[in-house]
Design a protein around this motif. Sequence first.
Motif, mmCIF file in Angstrom:
data_model
loop_
_atom_site.group_PDB
_atom_site.id
_atom_site.type_symbol
_atom_site.label_atom_id
_atom_site.label_comp_id
_atom_site.label_asym_id
_atom_site.label_seq_id
_atom_site.Cartn_x
_atom_site.Cartn_y
_atom_site.Cartn_z
ATOM 1 N N VAL A 117 0.973 -1.240 -0.081
ATOM 2 C CA VAL A 117 -0.013 0.181 -0.028
ATOM 3 C C VAL A 117 0.946 1.201 0.011
ATOM 4 O O VAL A 117 1.497 1.665 1.159
ATOM 5 C CB VAL A 117 -0.859 0.091 1.213
ATOM 6 C CG1 VAL A 117 -1.687 1.138 1.355
ATOM 7 C CG2 VAL A 117 -1.960 -1.287 1.289
ATOM 8 N N VAL A 118 1.116 1.803 -1.021
ATOM 9 C CA VAL A 118 1.952 2.859 -1.264
ATOM 10 C C VAL A 118 1.383 4.236 -1.699
ATOM 11 O O VAL A 118 0.360 4.044 -2.797
ATOM 12 C CB VAL A 118 3.071 2.647 -2.422
ATOM 13 C CG1 VAL A 118 4.098 3.678 -2.705
ATOM 14 C CG2 VAL A 118 3.577 1.273 -1.940
ATOM 15 N N ASP A 119 1.527 5.282 -1.155
ATOM 16 C CA ASP A 119 0.966 6.561 -1.761
ATOM 17 C C ASP A 119 1.338 6.821 -3.199
ATOM 18 O O ASP A 119 2.338 6.608 -3.520
ATOM 19 C CB ASP A 119 1.636 7.756 -0.844
ATOM 20 C CG ASP A 119 1.022 9.242 -0.869
ATOM 21 O OD1 ASP A 119 -0.189 9.325 -0.458
ATOM 22 O OD2 ASP A 119 1.468 9.760 -1.667
ATOM 23 N N LEU A 120 0.281 7.361 -3.706
ATOM 24 C CA LEU A 120 0.482 7.687 -5.178
ATOM 25 C C LEU A 120 1.430 8.608 -5.600
ATOM 26 O O LEU A 120 2.126 8.565 -6.329
ATOM 27 C CB LEU A 120 -0.804 8.306 -5.503
ATOM 28 C CG LEU A 120 -0.890 8.799 -7.156
ATOM 29 C CD1 LEU A 120 -0.633 7.692 -7.975
ATOM 30 C CD2 LEU A 120 -1.981 9.842 -7.435
ATOM 31 N N ASP A 121 1.728 9.625 -4.555
ATOM 32 C CA ASP A 121 2.856 10.637 -4.942
ATOM 33 C C ASP A 121 4.204 9.854 -4.916
ATOM 34 O O ASP A 121 5.215 10.495 -5.739
ATOM 35 C CB ASP A 121 2.745 11.860 -3.673
ATOM 36 C CG ASP A 121 1.357 12.760 -3.813
ATOM 37 O OD1 ASP A 121 0.808 12.852 -5.010
ATOM 38 O OD2 ASP A 121 1.185 13.407 -2.861
ATOM 39 N N ASP A 122 4.433 8.928 -4.158
ATOM 40 C CA ASP A 122 5.703 8.535 -3.904
ATOM 41 C C ASP A 122 5.570 7.684 -5.193
ATOM 42 O O ASP A 122 7.078 7.571 -5.664
ATOM 43 C CB ASP A 122 5.716 7.425 -2.742
ATOM 44 C CG ASP A 122 5.804 8.117 -1.387
ATOM 45 O OD1 ASP A 122 6.205 9.437 -1.444
ATOM 46 O OD2 ASP A 122 5.420 7.807 -0.306
ATOM 47 N N GLN A 123 4.696 7.153 -5.729
ATOM 48 C CA GLN A 123 5.162 6.145 -7.235
ATOM 49 C C GLN A 123 5.168 7.401 -8.256
ATOM 50 O O GLN A 123 5.957 6.898 -9.017
ATOM 51 C CB GLN A 123 3.531 5.224 -7.156
ATOM 52 C CG GLN A 123 3.534 4.412 -6.172
ATOM 53 C CD GLN A 123 2.278 3.672 -6.390
ATOM 54 O OE1 GLN A 123 1.031 3.886 -6.588
ATOM 55 N NE2 GLN A 123 2.285 2.173 -6.356
ATOM 56 N N LEU A 124 4.346 8.369 -8.147
ATOM 57 C CA LEU A 124 4.325 9.306 -9.318
ATOM 58 C C LEU A 124 6.168 9.912 -9.502
ATOM 59 O O LEU A 124 6.408 10.192 -10.578
ATOM 60 C CB LEU A 124 3.442 10.495 -9.194
ATOM 61 C CG LEU A 124 2.032 9.761 -9.872
ATOM 62 C CD1 LEU A 124 0.943 10.823 -9.576
ATOM 63 C CD2 LEU A 124 1.864 9.149 -11.164
ATOM 64 N N ALA A 125 6.694 10.086 -8.174
ATOM 65 C CA ALA A 125 7.638 10.755 -8.005
ATOM 66 C C ALA A 125 8.666 9.606 -8.931
ATOM 67 O O ALA A 125 9.655 10.138 -9.776
ATOM 68 C CB ALA A 125 7.988 10.905 -6.426
ATOM 69 N N VAL A 126 8.631 8.511 -8.553
ATOM 70 C CA VAL A 126 9.772 7.651 -9.168
ATOM 71 C C VAL A 126 9.512 7.403 -10.921
ATOM 72 O O VAL A 126 10.477 7.377 -11.625
ATOM 73 C CB VAL A 126 9.906 6.327 -8.741
ATOM 74 C CG1 VAL A 126 8.728 5.443 -8.926
ATOM 75 C CG2 VAL A 126 11.086 5.621 -9.173
ATOM 76 N N MET A 127 7.991 7.527 -11.024
ATOM 77 C CA MET A 127 7.862 7.515 -12.628
ATOM 78 C C MET A 127 8.325 8.745 -13.517
ATOM 79 O O MET A 127 8.682 8.618 -14.439
ATOM 80 C CB MET A 127 6.233 7.228 -12.722
ATOM 81 C CG MET A 127 5.740 5.917 -12.092
ATOM 82 S SD MET A 127 6.407 4.215 -12.906
ATOM 83 C CE MET A 127 5.268 4.549 -14.619
ATOM 84 N N THR A 128 8.003 9.833 -12.680
ATOM 85 C CA THR A 128 8.325 10.985 -13.430
ATOM 86 C C THR A 128 9.913 11.228 -13.447
ATOM 87 O O THR A 128 10.457 11.474 -14.646
ATOM 88 C CB THR A 128 7.800 12.227 -12.723
ATOM 89 O OG1 THR A 128 8.003 12.408 -11.488
ATOM 90 C CG2 THR A 128 6.334 12.205 -12.962
ATOM 91 N N ALA A 129 10.588 10.725 -12.465
ATOM 92 C CA ALA A 129 11.990 10.683 -12.677
ATOM 93 C C ALA A 129 12.524 9.667 -13.789
ATOM 94 O O ALA A 129 13.512 10.127 -14.332
ATOM 95 C CB ALA A 129 12.698 10.022 -11.209
ATOM 96 N N LEU A 130 11.991 8.588 -14.012
ATOM 97 C CA LEU A 130 12.442 7.778 -14.970
ATOM 98 C C LEU A 130 12.066 8.270 -16.210
ATOM 99 O O LEU A 130 12.802 8.149 -17.294
ATOM 100 C CB LEU A 130 11.770 6.633 -14.680
ATOM 101 C CG LEU A 130 12.054 5.567 -13.613
ATOM 102 C CD1 LEU A 130 10.931 4.322 -13.374
ATOM 103 C CD2 LEU A 130 13.363 4.501 -14.094
ATOM 104 N N ARG A 131 10.911 9.125 -16.376
ATOM 105 C CA ARG A 131 10.537 9.819 -17.498
ATOM 106 C C ARG A 131 11.675 10.917 -17.927
ATOM 107 O O ARG A 131 12.351 10.966 -19.086
ATOM 108 C CB ARG A 131 9.337 10.510 -17.768
ATOM 109 C CG ARG A 131 8.616 11.122 -18.784
ATOM 110 C CD ARG A 131 7.378 11.631 -18.547
ATOM 111 N NE ARG A 131 7.416 12.646 -17.463
ATOM 112 C CZ ARG A 131 6.230 13.209 -17.084
ATOM 113 N NH1 ARG A 131 4.974 12.685 -17.425
ATOM 114 N NH2 ARG A 131 6.296 13.914 -16.128
ATOM 115 N N ASP A 132 12.189 11.489 -17.030
ATOM 116 C CA ASP A 132 13.192 12.453 -17.045
ATOM 117 C C ASP A 132 14.413 12.077 -17.357
ATOM 118 O O ASP A 132 15.313 12.646 -17.918
ATOM 119 C CB ASP A 132 13.280 13.403 -15.801
ATOM 120 C CG ASP A 132 12.111 14.354 -15.359
ATOM 121 O OD1 ASP A 132 11.195 14.437 -16.011
ATOM 122 O OD2 ASP A 132 11.998 14.594 -14.156
#
Length: 296
Positions: free
Chosen positions: A137-152
């Motif tokens: 159970v992980v907060d969305l913001d933490d998941q989006l942070a790594v996803m956007t980092a991978l996009r960057d």
Amino acid sequence: MTALTASFDGRTVRRVGYGAMQLERLHDRRDDAVALLRRAVELGVDHVDTAEFYGFGFVNEVIRQALRDDDGVLVVTKVGADPNPEGPLPLRLAQRPEQLRASVENNLRGLGTDRLDVVNLRRLDTGPGLRPEGDQVVDLDDQLAVMTALRDEGKIGAIGLSSVSLDVVRRALPAGIVCVQNAYSLVSRDDEDLLQLCLAEGIAWVPFFPLGGTFPGLPKVTDEPAVHAVAESLDITPSQVGLAWLLHHAPNVLLIPGTADVAHLEANVAVSAVTFDAATLAALDAVESRSSEVAI
């Protein structure tokens, strides 16, 4: 007739793609799996949905072997679960940020590329299937942070979401979401408000289980008398009616029906040419929608 193309991650693609999960049924017939995917490209399919956990990496290997750079096929993969060959289910949840990053790396290796066109974060907040528990159970913001980092970093071209609620998509909009994959069909339209939000925001709506009925207890599109009546009147199959209804229902719908059979593949691609008159569409719209919330 519905429009034949739609926008997806800034690209114009045909509205009927291919969901590659069923290729795992051809695990012992790799040449047939490659030939099926080549036939999809010949038919004009230009977007394919996959995941590293499909067939424990086999499906991504087939895509790597079958697709060529000049095919121009947009490959959409997903993270949030990993292969689990020894478990009671063929996958295990992998929702933590470090697991999402590792899953992206696994998909990069499996597909033999240095950049994934689109990666869906499958959160499993809604729809049929597993639910995260404990440290999954992980907060969305933490998941989006790594996803956007991978996009960057250039490892991801664009970010999508899967098995998510309306509130989650609203929260995620600032991250730049290009598609949403949720369970949705003629007989399971729980997410109508979410579909309309995606339409308003220019986000592709990519329904999985587009004919329902994948798990016990889920309604099936092909069980509906109205669907059979339309199929008979148009001399097409009930499955084609269900898929064509999705294309008529909203212009941002992209289909990814899966199959391991060439004839079935050809029938799926052909739904883009199916036309409904107003009375037929009204009869289908009147079919009752039932919940798709079934856990396994």
